[in-house]
Design a protein around this motif. Structure first.
Motif, PDB file in Angstrom:
ATOM      1  N   VAL A 223       0.851  -1.189   0.000  1.00  8.71           N
ATOM      2  CA  VAL A 223       0.000   0.000   0.000  1.00  8.71           C
ATOM      3  C   VAL A 223       0.885   1.236   0.000  1.00  8.71           C
ATOM      4  CG1 VAL A 223      -1.928  -1.154   1.129  1.00  8.71           C
ATOM      5  CG2 VAL A 223      -0.171  -0.064   2.526  1.00  8.71           C
ATOM      6  N   PRO A 224       0.433   2.322  -0.653  1.00 10.45           N
ATOM      7  CA  PRO A 224       1.282   3.516  -0.780  1.00 10.45           C
ATOM      8  C   PRO A 224       1.117   4.477   0.396  1.00 10.45           C
ATOM      9  CG  PRO A 224      -0.688   3.834  -2.059  1.00 10.45           C
ATOM     10  CD  PRO A 224      -0.822   2.465  -1.444  1.00 10.45           C
ATOM     11  N   ALA A 225       2.096   5.383   0.528  1.00 14.05           N
ATOM     12  CA  ALA A 225       2.007   6.479   1.480  1.00 14.05           C
ATOM     13  C   ALA A 225       1.171   7.599   0.877  1.00 14.05           C
ATOM     14  CB  ALA A 225       3.402   6.985   1.818  1.00 14.05           C
ATOM     15  N   LEU A 226       0.657   8.481   1.734  1.00 17.01           N
ATOM     16  CA  LEU A 226      -0.179   9.587   1.284  1.00 17.01           C
ATOM     17  C   LEU A 226       0.574  10.460   0.284  1.00 17.01           C
ATOM     18  CD1 LEU A 226      -2.903  11.142   1.750  1.00 17.01           C
ATOM     19  CD2 LEU A 226      -1.643  12.532   3.406  1.00 17.01           C
ATOM     20  N   SER A 227       1.835  10.761   0.562  1.00 19.10           N
ATOM     21  CA  SER A 227       2.606  11.631  -0.330  1.00 19.10           C
ATOM     22  C   SER A 227       2.780  10.993  -1.700  1.00 19.10           C
ATOM     23  CB  SER A 227       3.972  11.929   0.290  1.00 19.10           C
ATOM     24  OG  SER A 227       4.655  10.725   0.605  1.00 19.10           O
ATOM     25  N   LEU A 228       3.119   9.710  -1.727  1.00 20.43           N
ATOM     26  CA  LEU A 228       3.308   9.010  -3.001  1.00 20.43           C
ATOM     27  C   LEU A 228       2.008   8.980  -3.799  1.00 20.43           C
ATOM     28  CD1 LEU A 228       5.351   7.267  -4.684  1.00 20.43           C
ATOM     29  CD2 LEU A 228       4.315   5.278  -3.592  1.00 20.43           C
ATOM     30  N   GLU A 229       0.901   8.698  -3.110  1.00 20.73           N
ATOM     31  CA  GLU A 229      -0.392   8.618  -3.787  1.00 20.73           C
ATOM     32  C   GLU A 229      -0.821   9.983  -4.304  1.00 20.73           C
ATOM     33  OE1 GLU A 229      -3.951   6.314  -4.894  1.00 20.73           O
ATOM     34  OE2 GLU A 229      -1.775   6.096  -4.769  1.00 20.73           O
ATOM     35  N   ALA A 230      -0.513  11.049  -3.543  1.00 24.14           N
ATOM     36  CA  ALA A 230      -0.881  12.393  -3.988  1.00 24.14           C
ATOM     37  C   ALA A 230      -0.152  12.757  -5.275  1.00 24.14           C
ATOM     38  CB  ALA A 230      -0.563  13.400  -2.887  1.00 24.14           C
ATOM     39  N   VAL A 231       1.106  12.408  -5.364  1.00 18.33           N
ATOM     40  CA  VAL A 231       1.871  12.694  -6.576  1.00 18.33           C
ATOM     41  C   VAL A 231       1.363  11.847  -7.733  1.00 18.33           C
ATOM     42  CG1 VAL A 231       4.167  12.586  -7.626  1.00 18.33           C
ATOM     43  CG2 VAL A 231       3.911  13.412  -5.284  1.00 18.33           C
ATOM     44  N   ARG A 232       1.048  10.586  -7.455  1.00 22.60           N
ATOM     45  CA  ARG A 232       0.536   9.710  -8.522  1.00 22.60           C
ATOM     46  C   ARG A 232      -0.744  10.273  -9.119  1.00 22.60           C
ATOM     47  NH1 ARG A 232      -3.211   6.268  -9.670  1.00 22.60           N
ATOM     48  NH2 ARG A 232      -4.256   6.543  -7.655  1.00 22.60           N
ATOM     49  N   VAL A 233      -1.661  10.707  -8.230  1.00 22.67           N
ATOM     50  CA  VAL A 233      -2.929  11.254  -8.713  1.00 22.67           C
ATOM     51  C   VAL A 233      -2.696  12.572  -9.448  1.00 22.67           C
ATOM     52  CG1 VAL A 233      -5.167  12.179  -7.982  1.00 22.67           C
ATOM     53  CG2 VAL A 233      -4.269  10.096  -6.926  1.00 22.67           C
ATOM     54  N   ALA A 234      -1.800  13.395  -8.912  1.00 26.16           N
ATOM     55  CA  ALA A 234      -1.536  14.690  -9.534  1.00 26.16           C
ATOM     56  C   ALA A 234      -0.985  14.535 -10.942  1.00 26.16           C
ATOM     57  CB  ALA A 234      -0.568  15.492  -8.672  1.00 26.16           C
ATOM     58  N   GLN A 235      -0.154  13.506 -11.137  1.00 26.57           N
ATOM     59  CA  GLN A 235       0.464  13.300 -12.446  1.00 26.57           C
ATOM     60  C   GLN A 235      -0.300  12.293 -13.294  1.00 26.57           C
ATOM     61  OE1 GLN A 235       4.565  12.291 -11.569  1.00 26.57           O
ATOM     62  NE2 GLN A 235       5.138  14.459 -11.372  1.00 26.57           N
ATOM     63  N   ASP A 236      -1.444  11.825 -12.738  1.00 20.11           N
ATOM     64  CA  ASP A 236      -2.309  10.883 -13.459  1.00 20.11           C
ATOM     65  C   ASP A 236      -1.513   9.680 -13.962  1.00 20.11           C
ATOM     66  OD1 ASP A 236      -4.669   9.901 -14.447  1.00 20.11           O
ATOM     67  OD2 ASP A 236      -4.517  10.972 -16.361  1.00 20.11           O
ATOM     68  N   LEU A 237      -0.786   9.084 -13.044  1.00 16.19           N
ATOM     69  CA  LEU A 237       0.074   7.951 -13.380  1.00 16.19           C
ATOM     70  C   LEU A 237      -0.589   6.639 -12.997  1.00 16.19           C
ATOM     71  CD1 LEU A 237       3.465   9.419 -12.115  1.00 16.19           C
ATOM     72  CD2 LEU A 237       2.665   9.271 -14.481  1.00 16.19           C
ATOM     73  N   GLY A 238      -0.029   5.561 -13.551  1.00 19.48           N
ATOM     74  CA  GLY A 238      -0.533   4.240 -13.233  1.00 19.48           C
ATOM     75  C   GLY A 238       0.053   3.718 -11.935  1.00 19.48           C
ATOM     76  N   SER A 239       0.110   2.429 -11.813  1.00 17.70           N
ATOM     77  CA  SER A 239       0.548   1.790 -10.575  1.00 17.70           C
ATOM     78  C   SER A 239       2.023   2.069 -10.308  1.00 17.70           C
ATOM     79  CB  SER A 239       0.340   0.277 -10.653  1.00 17.70           C
ATOM     80  OG  SER A 239      -1.021  -0.032 -10.785  1.00 17.70           O
ATOM     81  N   PRO A 240       2.351   2.350  -9.067  1.00 17.02           N
ATOM     82  CA  PRO A 240       3.773   2.456  -8.713  1.00 17.02           C
ATOM     83  C   PRO A 240       4.406   1.072  -8.699  1.00 17.02           C
ATOM     84  CG  PRO A 240       2.409   2.704  -6.751  1.00 17.02           C
ATOM     85  CD  PRO A 240       1.467   2.628  -7.919  1.00 17.02           C
ATOM     86  N   ASN A 241       5.711   1.050  -8.877  1.00 14.54           N
ATOM     87  CA  ASN A 241       6.433  -0.221  -8.936  1.00 14.54           C
ATOM     88  C   ASN A 241       7.499  -0.243  -7.842  1.00 14.54           C
ATOM     89  OD1 ASN A 241       9.183  -1.546 -10.336  1.00 14.54           O
ATOM     90  ND2 ASN A 241       7.337  -2.802 -10.469  1.00 14.54           N
ATOM     91  N   LEU A 242       7.497  -1.324  -7.058  1.00 14.28           N
ATOM     92  CA  LEU A 242       8.517  -1.493  -6.017  1.00 14.28           C
ATOM     93  C   LEU A 242       9.640  -2.357  -6.569  1.00 14.28           C
ATOM     94  CD1 LEU A 242       9.574  -1.173  -3.120  1.00 14.28           C
ATOM     95  CD2 LEU A 242       8.269  -3.225  -2.514  1.00 14.28           C
ATOM     96  N   LEU A 243      10.826  -1.830  -6.543  1.00 12.64           N
ATOM     97  CA  LEU A 243      12.008  -2.546  -7.028  1.00 12.64           C
ATOM     98  C   LEU A 243      12.756  -3.088  -5.818  1.00 12.64           C
ATOM     99  CD1 LEU A 243      13.662  -3.108  -9.664  1.00 12.64           C
ATOM    100  CD2 LEU A 243      14.977  -1.067  -9.095  1.00 12.64           C
ATOM    101  N   THR A 244      12.978  -4.380  -5.777  1.00 13.39           N
ATOM    102  CA  THR A 244      13.704  -4.999  -4.657  1.00 13.39           C
ATOM    103  C   THR A 244      15.070  -5.476  -5.118  1.00 13.39           C
ATOM    104  OG1 THR A 244      12.755  -7.190  -5.035  1.00 13.39           O
ATOM    105  CG2 THR A 244      11.546  -5.710  -3.568  1.00 13.39           C
ATOM    106  N   SER A 245      15.907  -5.834  -4.145  1.00 16.37           N
ATOM    107  CA  SER A 245      17.308  -6.137  -4.458  1.00 16.37           C
ATOM    108  C   SER A 245      17.457  -7.308  -5.408  1.00 16.37           C
ATOM    109  CB  SER A 245      18.074  -6.421  -3.164  1.00 16.37           C
ATOM    110  OG  SER A 245      17.447  -7.463  -2.431  1.00 16.37           O
ATOM    111  N   ASP A 246      16.673  -8.356  -5.212  1.00 16.35           N
ATOM    112  CA  ASP A 246      16.822  -9.508  -6.102  1.00 16.35           C
ATOM    113  C   ASP A 246      16.146  -9.282  -7.441  1.00 16.35           C
ATOM    114  OD1 ASP A 246      14.364  -9.485  -4.939  1.00 16.35           O
ATOM    115  OD2 ASP A 246      14.275 -11.632  -4.521  1.00 16.35           O
TER     116      ASP A 246
END
Length: 740
Positions: A223-246
């Protein structure tokens, strides 16, 4: 540490620091946080008056004007509409609307009904729309992101992100915080929202917020943080992607650890727990707009548009009663938690991030090991003061590198461990050197205080470099002193009595030697071996040796007079000593085996001194000096005794009897003896036996007055023998000693 070499002590410190660094204990982690706080205070994020993010603050003034919180949601609906009409791009509420508005008409009517006064409100009052519905309706008019609280307890329903996370790699369930419950907005408010994000803020152990979580795990869902979600909505972007070490191919973090969050073209660096370091603006740099003037229309549409048009507007509260105050590195007092979300969103929008990369710890450890290793090697060789300058220079370089990395590259590199390593290595190695030198001084004292004068011991202890261990060649004066007829003395007394006698005799003799700067090499039964000009330089060692020998003869005579009749110590009738003195090159130093060392000397000079001591018995003089020493005593009372080829040596040696110090040559008796003896030796070596005998008979009173009548008798007997058995034609006048 006293037995530990400075280099080894430094290596141990370095290893311990590396282990502590690897473990990353909490106290040192707090120091790292404080270092980064200092950096932020010294170089905060540059404020931007026209930045993309503003905050509407439910402050104390707003509470005073509009009444206690929570306000009717009709007020919040008006706030939302006015912000939307003023051109706010996105509105993000740092408020969780988890309960119905108690001021809604239906709820008020219900309360009146319970009291029996429902008629007072009118029949239509209960049918009016709820404030939550009115608020939800306003949310549909403007892109709004609402918030939810995450909770460790199993409360609430499932969180349904507006745009589900995708993941590249393994779900980082061991590093990213995982929650079982959530406190969510009312369904009608949530469904009316353009997005939903977590408003939870987790300060560090010291209560200061330094990072904002970009992602969390709720019941297995990212689940996203409020700040991340606010930017996503503001820029009308799709799903955020989590990049992990492996998933990224990076291997310095544990498998499945968070590395970055991708939002459109922006890649947000995060730590293993999915947190973004926040580079805060100076305190109060982020403008706060009071909520009350907007709701009451005290602020005009034009004024409001100038403040919020085209921006993400975060709404939260700094009023004490809202209990949403946090501490940050740049604020002296607590500030509204909403400002943290706003700062995070502003940083995401700018694309300018603070980053503590996963290789930072490795680099810090490498710096600690390399610089610490250099200091370990260099410090013992250059000393404390130059070492301090080197250590300070290294520490300054580490801090400067860390500071430049922060200001120029936005990297958070911790100088703590390299600095701690360098400081500890300097302190520990300096202490080790100090203890080593103290141990060396104690060793020097223990090794020499029984053989040197206290003043010489102090000089060596103060300057250990003057002591060359392992052997060195020096021009030295050597003395061998022996008691005449000691075997006969030993036969007369018990072993205990002999020991007491030796102690009574050797103690004053040793004191004389030490007073004249001698080094006592050893006692060999009744004999004493001493030398001068080592371990410390003694430019006057020839004279010191001569004066010591004369003083020993004098004190022996005094002891013969004073010790007779002493009840505690048995003293022979008369004690006589013979002293051999010689000068020349010797090898002196610590010699022996690995198991046992002795500070001593060896060389032909020592052997000759021993032979000269033996000759004192034959020639009947108390002190015999070799020619090398006699040459340096031109103003002492010396007479040439003979030319002798001692046992074990082919080259002949001219030997001299030392009869007195610099005062003696001025006496008439010595002058007569010296003249007579010199003429006698000349006649003797020319085989003029009659003349030599005549001079011996005439000079006998002088020999007796100077205490060497036996020397006169020896030459008369030798002349008699040479008359009876004349020497060979090539006789050179050298006497061949047949015994030591």
């Amino acid at each position: 540490m006293g037995r530990l070499g400075p280099e080894m002590a430094g290596v141990i410190v370095l290893v311990l620091v590396a282990l502590v660094q690897f473990a990353d204990f909490a106290p040192l982690e707090r120091i790292r946080w404080q270092v980064f706080d200092i950096y932020q205070q010294a170089a905060p994020r540059a404020p931007d008056a026209d930045g993309p993010v503003v905050v509407v603050d439910i402050d104390e003034a707003s509470i005073a004007e509009l009444g206690q919180w929570p306000w009717p949601r009709t007020d919040l609906a008006k706030l939302t509409r006015r912000l939307g009409e003023a051109g706010a791009h996105v509105i993000a509420y740092d408020i969780v609307f988890s309960e119905p508005d108690r001021t809604s008409p239906a709820l008020i009517a219900e309360r009146y009904a319970r009291s029996g006064d429902e008629a007072a409100l009118g029949a239509e009052f209960a049918s009016l729309p709820s404030h939550d519905a009115l608020f939800a309706e306003s949310l549909r008019e403007v892109p709004v992101v609402t918030g939810f609280f995450l909770d460790a307890g199993e409360i609430g329903r499932e969180v349904e992100p507006a745009a589900s996370f995708t993941i590249s790699g393994t779900l980082p369930s061991e590093s990213v915080r995982e929650y079982a419950g959530a406190l969510l907005p009312l369904p009608e408010i949530e469904h009316a929202s353009a997005g939903i994000g977590s408003v939870s803020i987790d300060p560090d152990a010291d209560g200061i917020v330094r990072r904002a979580s970009m992602v969390a795990i709720h019941r297995g869902t990212l689940v996203p943080a409020l700040s991340l979600e606010a930017v996503r909505v503001a820029q009308d972007l799709g799903s955020p992607n989590l990049l992990t070490s492996d998933g990224s191919g990076q291997t310095l973090s544990a498998p499945g650890a968070a590395v970055a969050v991708r939002l459109g073209e922006t890649e947000i660096p995060v730590n293993d727990a999915g947190e973004m370091w926040i580079h805060f603006q100076p305190a109060n740099a982020l403008g706060l707009i009071s909520a009350a003037p907007i709701i009451t229309d005290a602020m005009s549409d034009t004024e409001l548009a100038e403040l919020v048009a085209g921006k993400i507007v975060f709404i939260g509260g700094s009023a004490q009663g809202l209990q949403d105050l946090v501490a940050t590195p740049v604020s002296d007092v607590q500030v509204a938690g909403v400002t943290v979300h706003a700062a995070a969103a502003e940083q995401i929008l700018s694309g300018d991030f603070l980053d503590r990369p996963d290789w930072a710890l490795g680099l810090e450890m490498l710096l600690a090991l390399v610089l610490g290793g250099i200091l370990v090697v260099v410090l013992p060789r250059i000393g404390a003061l130059p070492g301090a300058l080197v250590a300070v220079a290294m520490i300054a370089a580490v801090i400067a590198t860390s500071w430049l990395a922060f200001t120029q590259l936005r990297y958070l590199l911790d100088p703590t461990y390299p600095v701690v390593a360098l400081a500890l290595i300097y302190v520990v190695q300096t202490a080790a050197v100090f203890f080593r030198e103290e141990r060396q001084r104690r060793y020097i004292h223990s090794a020499f205080d029984r053989f040197l004068s206290p003043e010489m011991v102090r000089q060596i202890a103060a300057s250990p470099d003057s002591l060359e261990l392992g052997g060195e060649e020096r021009d030295m004066s050597v003395m061998m002193c022996d008691i005449r007829g000691f075997s006969r003395i030993s036969e007369q007394y018990t072993p205990r009595q002999v020991i007491d006698f030796l102690i009574a005799f050797l103690s004053p003799m040793s004191e004389i030697l030490l007073d004249h700067k001698a080094t006592l090499d050893k006692y060999i039964g009744d004999a004493i071996l001493a030398f001068w000009n080592a371990p410390l330089d003694d430019p006057d060692h020839h004279r010191n040796a001569a004066r010591a020998a004369l003083q020993m003869i004098k004190v022996t005579e005094e002891l013969n007079a004073s010790m007779k009749g002493q009840g505690d110590v048995v003293w022979p009738e008369e004690v006589k000593i013979g002293i051999g003195l010689n000068s020349g090159l010797c090898c002196v130093g610590n010699m022996g085996s690995r198991q046992r060392l002795s500070y001593t000397l060896i060389g032909d000079t020592v052997n000759v001194a021993s032979r000269l001591e033996g000759l004192t018995k034959q020639y009947g003089v108390p002190i015999i000096a070799g020619s090398a020493l006699a040459e340096r005593l031109d103003d002492f009372a010396l007479i040439e005794v003979d030319r002798v080829r001692v046992v074990g040596r082919d080259a002949p040696e001219t030997i001299f009897a030392l009869l007195g110090d610099e005062v003696m040559p001025g006496s008439e008796i010595f002058a007569r003896l010296s003249e007579c003896h010199a003429r006698m030796l000349d006649a003797y070596r020319q085989q003029d036996w009659d003349e030599a005998n005549k001079l011996l008979k005439a000079g006998l009173p002088f020999y007796e007055s100077m205490g060497v009548p036996d020397l006169n008798a020896l030459y008369r007997e030798r002349i008699r023998q040479l008359r009876d058995a004349p020497p060979a034609q090539d006789w050179d006048g050298v006497f061949q000693a047949l015994r030591k």
